[in-house]
Design a protein around this motif. Structure first.
Motif, PDB file in Angstrom:
ATOM      1  N   GLN A   1       0.799  -1.220   0.188  1.00  0.00           N
ATOM      2  CA  GLN A   1       0.127   0.100   0.012  1.00  0.00           C
ATOM      3  C   GLN A   1       0.862   1.182  -0.102  1.00  0.00           C
ATOM      4  O   GLN A   1       0.454   2.291  -0.347  1.00  0.00           O
ATOM      5  CB  GLN A   1      -0.867  -0.003   1.034  1.00  0.00           C
ATOM      6  CG  GLN A   1      -1.990   0.944   1.330  1.00  0.00           C
ATOM      7  CD  GLN A   1      -3.272   0.423   0.387  1.00  0.00           C
ATOM      8  OE1 GLN A   1      -3.487  -0.660   0.022  1.00  0.00           O
ATOM      9  NE2 GLN A   1      -4.178   1.323   0.080  1.00  0.00           N
ATOM     10  N   ASN A   2       2.236   1.130   0.186  1.00  0.00           N
ATOM     11  CA  ASN A   2       3.039   2.218   0.205  1.00  0.00           C
ATOM     12  C   ASN A   2       3.625   2.598  -1.310  1.00  0.00           C
ATOM     13  O   ASN A   2       4.370   3.494  -1.500  1.00  0.00           O
ATOM     14  CB  ASN A   2       4.409   2.060   0.942  1.00  0.00           C
ATOM     15  CG  ASN A   2       4.212   2.618   2.513  1.00  0.00           C
ATOM     16  OD1 ASN A   2       3.292   2.492   3.100  1.00  0.00           O
ATOM     17  ND2 ASN A   2       5.211   2.722   3.254  1.00  0.00           N
TER      18      ASN A   2
ATOM     19  N   ASN B   1       1.288   4.993   3.424  1.00  0.00           N
ATOM     20  CA  ASN B   1       0.119   4.347   2.619  1.00  0.00           C
ATOM     21  C   ASN B   1      -0.578   5.228   2.073  1.00  0.00           C
ATOM     22  O   ASN B   1      -0.930   6.474   2.367  1.00  0.00           O
ATOM     23  CB  ASN B   1      -0.985   3.831   3.897  1.00  0.00           C
ATOM     24  CG  ASN B   1      -0.237   2.511   4.416  1.00  0.00           C
ATOM     25  OD1 ASN B   1       0.250   1.832   3.889  1.00  0.00           O
ATOM     26  ND2 ASN B   1      -0.856   1.948   5.684  1.00  0.00           N
TER      27      ASN B   1
ATOM     28  N   ASP C   1       5.205  -6.102   2.880  1.00  0.00           N
ATOM     29  CA  ASP C   1       4.840  -5.058   3.728  1.00  0.00           C
ATOM     30  C   ASP C   1       5.763  -5.281   4.740  1.00  0.00           C
ATOM     31  O   ASP C   1       5.896  -6.382   5.423  1.00  0.00           O
ATOM     32  CB  ASP C   1       3.371  -5.300   4.303  1.00  0.00           C
ATOM     33  CG  ASP C   1       2.777  -4.489   5.364  1.00  0.00           C
ATOM     34  OD1 ASP C   1       2.716  -4.975   6.403  1.00  0.00           O
ATOM     35  OD2 ASP C   1       2.828  -3.214   4.939  1.00  0.00           O
TER      36      ASP C   1
ATOM     37  N   ASN D   1      -2.416  -5.088   3.879  1.00  0.00           N
ATOM     38  CA  ASN D   1      -2.010  -4.106   3.182  1.00  0.00           C
ATOM     39  C   ASN D   1      -1.717  -4.567   1.624  1.00  0.00           C
ATOM     40  O   ASN D   1      -1.338  -3.644   0.696  1.00  0.00           O
ATOM     41  CB  ASN D   1      -0.656  -3.478   3.814  1.00  0.00           C
ATOM     42  CG  ASN D   1      -0.829  -2.883   5.143  1.00  0.00           C
ATOM     43  OD1 ASN D   1      -1.761  -2.042   5.324  1.00  0.00           O
ATOM     44  ND2 ASN D   1      -0.006  -3.089   6.068  1.00  0.00           N
TER      45      ASN D   1
ATOM     46  N   ALA E   1      -5.438   1.301   4.945  1.00  0.00           N
ATOM     47  CA  ALA E   1      -5.781   2.063   4.119  1.00  0.00           C
ATOM     48  C   ALA E   1      -7.362   2.809   4.111  1.00  0.00           C
ATOM     49  O   ALA E   1      -7.972   3.630   3.463  1.00  0.00           O
ATOM     50  CB  ALA E   1      -5.631   1.663   2.679  1.00  0.00           C
TER      51      ALA E   1
END
Ligand SMILES: [Co+2]
Ligand SMILES: [Co+2]
Lengths: 506, 506
Positions: A106-107, A113, A138, A145, A437
């Motif tokens: 998600q980064n 994030n 992650d 994530n 998120a």
């Protein structure tokens, strides 16, 4: 003929077009991403990859890692390169070998994030621009994530490789948290998510050879997807670790071309090719092809990068990794922090406090960026705590971690530390337990409004959305609104020669 | 629990005073000789060994290599150090750990065969000055060249370690000459000579992991003395080769402390210590002790030597070793030779001619100095031969080889080449087949007459006898007859700081 578990000795054949082995070790080359990210501050330019791209395409690599990690940031910020352009350009030169990227779940390719809409658009565009394999990790190994990005990877018809970040609490594999059961359970989770392959991601070179053997054997027995090992050379163990993993049946190994190998990068591919000749796990590679590529890299490319090598010490490996099970850079960062506060004498206290802070914060993996979070907080405690009060100065990132913004920790965060951290925390004093998120508002439309016509297409917009400050600056260079500073222009071989002459004089 | 042949997994114990393993891997440390000989042009000074000597004495090494090889020459010629003094000095600091030296058999610590009287005196004095283990090698693996020195090693009551120089004609172990049978036969010869241990001496890092496994297994099955593996890191294979050798039952492994490890030196000891924890072959070492030693070396010693590192390329390994089975330096010497004659375009011809010359000259091992002999002659042939006449320009060393001055070659020298080489040869046109030193007149008395009172004792005399020109010069410095030139004086940390500042400016 002796056998070495999955490796068996076979009749020798040196021909470059020898028949394929029964179970060849597949090799992914990381020269064009992790290699220069590890050794040359990610400053590798596309123009310096083109001279070897077609030759590398002929080697027979399972894949080449060409994108992601820190390259997206570095390209637009320091090299005046459009990151999307590297992907498209290399894809034109390399038609046979699949491309892999390092995706920070998600980064994405940033440091926080991002909202689901941005994450989905990023993956979609990356796939459309030529990416084949999405190596997704992650820092907490919290696979919630992964959910958004994996959905789009699958929708785009691409390969989802799920990572288990390798970390330890003991000097060797074991203990209560990061033991064999943990890694097998994570592998099963990834299989359930639909992973096309599973990567053991050992960024610090912590995985010891006989532990690798047990780990690979256990994971291979538990799940079906191919297993891919990523283990840096930093501790000096990786060549041995690779060999035992291969004997345990690992499917794919990460290496670099020799000029980009060793130190904090990866073991070189050529010795491994030589080693596996005359076995049923022969890579099938032609070592003369590899030598030709290396000559070009050494002669035409590396003179422009060698000044970036870390020459602060002579040692090629970092045995702090072996002593403290911490990533290579982590301890030097701590030392620098102490030095800035003129408190180098407290290094012993830092070593003692570090495992305590790590345990308080949920025994999280010591990988980027959680290693920095634990490290900075540790130094804060050493410098500011009193006998009456621990955690006197809590960092913003620790507060975010305690709130649940990173995800679920391996064991619960110490409730007292958590409570202290969340006192007055803007988002709330009660931690959340949802997928991180979910608390983020959509970002794309807002970014579109902000950047206006400076972003000419969706790729520009996605760049800006992840990197509003440096992304905007880059777009201004790209579209001729601001002049391109000299600092981001490439150096030439002539610059190199001039510098070498001056250094020789000195 | 899986086992890995001789390596078996045992319960883990991290204590620095954990019980000894059932069959520990014994480690010989080469930092103080082969380490700096490989990386720093043999320029390591005794004063830079003293800070770590006592700490190294506490590690538990089977032995430390402290002397011999190129150090005797370099000490007196370039460092203004009396080589005998290093031996005596280190012995005062290191009381527990046996000392080992590299002895070039009848070449002692020089570059030609010396007469029996000098050889005997040298070994006797070396033993009396504190040497314990005499690692003895001959470039042709002709053990007649061992006879004189071994007689004295035994008479002095010391440890005779006989070497088999490892070399190849194929890319991997095999072929008609240097195959498994060859190495087993050589091991048996050494056992018959009374070797207390047997060393596989792989100066070029050519020995591949699965070949090491077969080789060690075969040799262990054939002979009783312990087997010691010496395999340089140059090709990148040695960590893997060490591990398979350990699994095959090798007794002793050579390593260096991390700051003196890798590149053309040896694999580091610390990753191996970590690897063998929790096995029946645990070294028993305390990695914290090793870390302390490394800190001193990195901070107090290496700044004075790092400028000697070969930085002509970024690559840490040399894959020419893998491509051509030649020692690391050999090919760059050939390239330099061609460059001097402005004939770099002929490098391809050199690669083709090299195996032919090697075969003509008796398929000799490609180790120092025979690799140079083959190499220089190869370049001569490429530059001067015509379609009508091969070997137009034959070097003096090739003539000596053809005469039999080096010893017996693995296969007979090509009779036509031999005849041509010996035409007009001063010693005679018929080659000899005796032990080479038998044709040498005694040297000691003659040397004593020459040097007169400048040699104050037998150690001075032996130094002069081996090195008449530079030895005399050194004795003149030693006894204050000639002033000591600045060039041979040690540099200080202040010199280092000044140099670093100038370089940073440039
Ligand atoms: Co990596
Ligand atoms: Co050596």
């Amino acid at each position: 003929m002796s056998d070495h578990d999955h490796v068996q000795i076979t009749p020798m054949n040196y021909d470059s077009d020898r028949p394929p082995a029964e179970n060849p070790v597949k090799i992914m080359d990381l020269t064009l991403r992790d290699g220069h990210q590890s050794l040359f501050a990610t400053r590798g330019r596309t123009e310096d990859m083109i001279p070897v791209a077609e030759l590398m395409d002929e080697v027979g690599f399972w894949a080449v890692e060409t994108w992601g990690g820190a390259t997206f940031d570095t390209m637009h910020r320091f090299l005046n390169e459009d990151p999307w352009e590297r992907l498209r350009t290399l894809k034109r030169y390399m038609k046979k070998t699949p491309f892999s990227m390092l995706l920070r779940a998600q980064n994405l390719v940033g440091y926080r994030n991002y909202a689901d809409d941005l994450a989905t658009a990023f993956v979609e565009r990356t796939a459309e621009n030529g990416m084949d394999i999405f190596r997704t990790f992650d820092a907490l190994n919290d696979y919630r994530n992964f959910e958004t990005v994996v959905k789009q990877i699958k929708k785009s018809g691409k390969h989802f490789q799920g990572c288990i970040c390798y970390t330890m609490t003991e000097p060797r594999l074991g203990g209560n948290v990061y033991n064999l059961d943990y890694y097998v359970a994570k592998a099963k989770d990834l299989e359930s998510m639909g992973a096309d392959s599973i990567c053991i991601k050992d960024m610090a070179g912590l995985l010891a050879p006989y532990d690798a053997y047990e780990l690979i054997k256990a994971v291979k027995a538990a799940v079906s997807p191919p297993i891919h090992l990523h283990s840096h050379f930093t501790s000096g163990m990786s060549p041995m670790t690779h060999l035992k993993a291969i004997e345990a049946g690992v499917d794919i190994i990460d290496t670099c071309m020799t000029p980009y190998a060793y130190r904090t990068s990866h073991a070189a591919v050529e010795p491994l090719v030589m080693t596996l000749l005359g076995t049923n796990r022969d890579t099938g590679f032609d070592i003369k092809k590899l030598a030709t590529i290396n000559e070009i890299l050494e002669k035409e490319v590396l003179p422009k990068y060698k000044h970036l090598l870390d020459d602060s010490k002579v040692s090629i490996i970092d045995i702090n990794v072996l002593l403290h099970q911490t990533p290579g850079g982590m301890l030097s960062n701590l030392v620098n922090q102490l030095r800035e506060m003129d408190a180098l004498d407290k290094i012993g206290d830092v070593y003692r406090e570090l495992p305590r802070v790590r345990r308080d914060l949920g025994q999280i993996p010591l990988v980027t960026p959680t290693s920095q979070i634990v490290g900075v907080q540790t130094v804060n405690n050493v410098l500011h705590d009193t006998p009456d009060e621990r955690y006197k100065m809590i960092t913003g990132q620790v507060k975010d971690l305690c709130y649940g913004l990173y995800g679920k920790t391996a064991v619960p965060i110490d409730p007292e530390v958590q409570k202290k951290a969340l006192q007055g925390y803007p988002r709330g004093e009660e931690p959340v337990t949802c997928r991180p998120a979910e608390v983020l508002e959509p970002e794309l439309e807002k970014a579109k409004q902000e950047i206006g016509s400076l972003a000419k297409d969706i790729d520009d917009l996605i760049l800006y959305a992840q990197f509003p400050v440096t992304g905007k600056k880059f777009l201004e260079w790209k579209y001729g609104i601001t002049p391109v500073p000299v600092a981001v222009k490439p150096i030439t071989m002539e610059d190199v020669r001039r510098r070498d002459i001056l250094i020789k004089k000195a």
